[in-house]
Design an enzyme around this catalytic site. Sequence first.
Site, short mmCIF file in Angstrom:
data_model
loop_
_atom_site.label_atom_id
_atom_site.label_comp_id
_atom_site.label_asym_id
_atom_site.label_seq_id
_atom_site.Cartn_x
_atom_site.Cartn_y
_atom_site.Cartn_z
N GLU A 35 0.81 -1.22 0.00
CA GLU A 35 0.00 0.00 0.00
C GLU A 35 0.84 1.27 0.00
O GLU A 35 0.31 2.36 -0.26
CB GLU A 35 -0.94 -0.01 1.21
CG GLU A 35 -1.97 -1.13 1.15
CD GLU A 35 -2.80 -1.26 2.41
OE1 GLU A 35 -3.89 -1.86 2.33
OE2 GLU A 35 -2.37 -0.76 3.48
N ASP A 89 -12.17 -6.66 -2.79
CA ASP A 89 -13.07 -7.82 -2.64
C ASP A 89 -14.44 -7.32 -2.21
O ASP A 89 -14.63 -6.12 -1.96
CB ASP A 89 -12.49 -8.81 -1.62
CG ASP A 89 -12.35 -8.18 -0.25
OD1 ASP A 89 -13.34 -8.17 0.49
OD2 ASP A 89 -11.25 -7.71 0.08
#
Length: 225
Positions: A13, A193
């Site tokens: 990230e 997701d």
Amino acid sequence: MKKIGIIGAMQIEIDLVLEKMVVFEESRIAGFPFYTGLLNEKEIVLTLCGVGKVNSAACTQILIDKFNINYIINTGIAGSLNEEVGISDIVISTDVTHHDVRKAQMKNLFPFQETFIASEELRNLAIKVCEFKNLKYHTGRIVSGECFVEDNMIKGNLVKDYSPACVEMEGSSVGHVSFINDIPFLILRCISDNADENASEAYTDFEEFAGNQSASVVFEMIKII
């Protein structure tokens, strides 16, 4: 010059931002790495907080206390809690809250907030970047808790109780600590997701893309902040 703190929970990230930074100094406090330098000619402190609300809260407070940060941006990935929010979409926080703390406790105990409101200035910058990059984005509530959500029943309860755009594990504590220190913040997420029974498989497939997508928005925000 304003100094901007950027927080990610996982290496994927923050890698894109770290690669593009000119790092002047690397330090380690309480086990967290802090990279001080320039990004797009702006003063930046980039840090890796690790997964979970306790880690992100501790890291955020250190970032504020030790580095005199003026803004905080938390970048990362999340699971969708809204049918209109799809995988690879960007979510820009309007507000954040803990989904594993009772609402009455949030309201009646310090700091007496059911949610923590994100910076309108930073939100508008993120929207501007997403529109310029032609990215599909959503603004809305982000909820956080100390678990990876991959269960339709849990997902349904979160949707019913909070009407959120997405769920993850750090944003609410970053917002909480920023609020009590009066630091403007923004939580930025790219969806990896759908927070359902297929979440683990989808997460594995999309985590790197989603991490880089969120970081790319932060990178462009820094240009115009």
